[in-house]
Scaffold this active site. Sequence first.
Site, PDB file in Angstrom:
ATOM      1  N   ILE A  18       0.847  -1.190   0.000  1.00  0.00           N
ATOM      2  CA  ILE A  18       0.000   0.000   0.000  1.00  0.00           C
ATOM      3  C   ILE A  18       0.880   1.236   0.000  1.00  0.00           C
ATOM      4  CG2 ILE A  18      -1.827   1.273   1.202  1.00  0.00           C
ATOM      5  CD1 ILE A  18      -2.469  -1.373   2.695  1.00  0.00           C
ATOM      6  N   TYR A 167      -5.408  18.526 -11.599  1.00  0.00           N
ATOM      7  CA  TYR A 167      -5.759  17.340 -10.824  1.00  0.00           C
ATOM      8  C   TYR A 167      -6.723  16.450 -11.600  1.00  0.00           C
ATOM      9  CZ  TYR A 167      -7.595  14.354  -7.137  1.00  0.00           C
ATOM     10  OH  TYR A 167      -7.978  13.256  -6.402  1.00  0.00           O
ATOM     11  N   LYS A 171      -6.269  12.428 -12.829  1.00  0.00           N
ATOM     12  CA  LYS A 171      -7.168  11.326 -12.495  1.00  0.00           C
ATOM     13  C   LYS A 171      -7.847  10.751 -13.735  1.00  0.00           C
ATOM     14  CE  LYS A 171      -6.299  10.965  -8.162  1.00  0.00           C
ATOM     15  NZ  LYS A 171      -5.617   9.750  -7.652  1.00  0.00           N
TER      16      LYS A 171
END
Length: 265
Positions: A18, A167, A171
């Site tokens: 992770i 941003y 994404k």
Amino acid sequence: MASSLYQPLDLRGCCVLITGATAGIGRATAWRYAELGCKLAICGRRSELLEELKNQLVEKFPGLPAPITVALDVQDCDKIAKLPDQLKDAGMPDVDILVNNAGLALGVASAIENELANIQTMLATNVQAVMLLVATFGPKMKDRGQGHIVNISSVAGHECYVGGSAYCATKHAVNAFTIATRHDLAGTPIRVTAISPGMVETDFSKVRFGGDDSKAAKVYENIVPLVAEDIADQIIYATTRPRHVQIADIISYATNQVVRSHQYS
């Protein structure tokens, strides 16, 4: 409560890596995988928070191997390249589940006001690192015939809004890369999933606004936002489906969140 009618995948003993595990979604996800009996490698920039999380997990789940902690800024390509050997030396030769969680937004500049440094940081963290980590761990997953890649995206990868040009672009790139990865690995047992949350109240907005708590709080005014544990639950759901089931994407919003041009998520 476990169902007698449908059996999820038992992840006990699986090795989970992770990124961005020091806080928020990454930290909540580490707790859930530890609860399922997984062996963890947790990565993040703040080593003291990684050690704190490690100690808490060891105390709560004393029968499990202690998590491997790796101080890592995912913008550092050389360190990512060395990560498999580092994990192998620490007792994790293989990674069964890769959770590409590290990510950030910086500021709310318009497209014509974006600053180069912020653009580069968001691209390196949100896109380049995801691609490199998949290229680093994916081949061995394919060779072993086992693995699950989970990329944490955002509703900003499906919608766009004022002040989020850079941003949102990162994404959208994550979503495109995730879909292409799934196509590339079709015909193999490797599963590829995107998780696309709406408003989640973590340190995300604080980082976006340079640590300004009042600006961060305004993002969630009149909204009951999602919390990190909600998204961790979605990650667990996707990775515990039977191996013939591939969850492509989970898009979630807070119940009273609407898609508005000025919302940041």
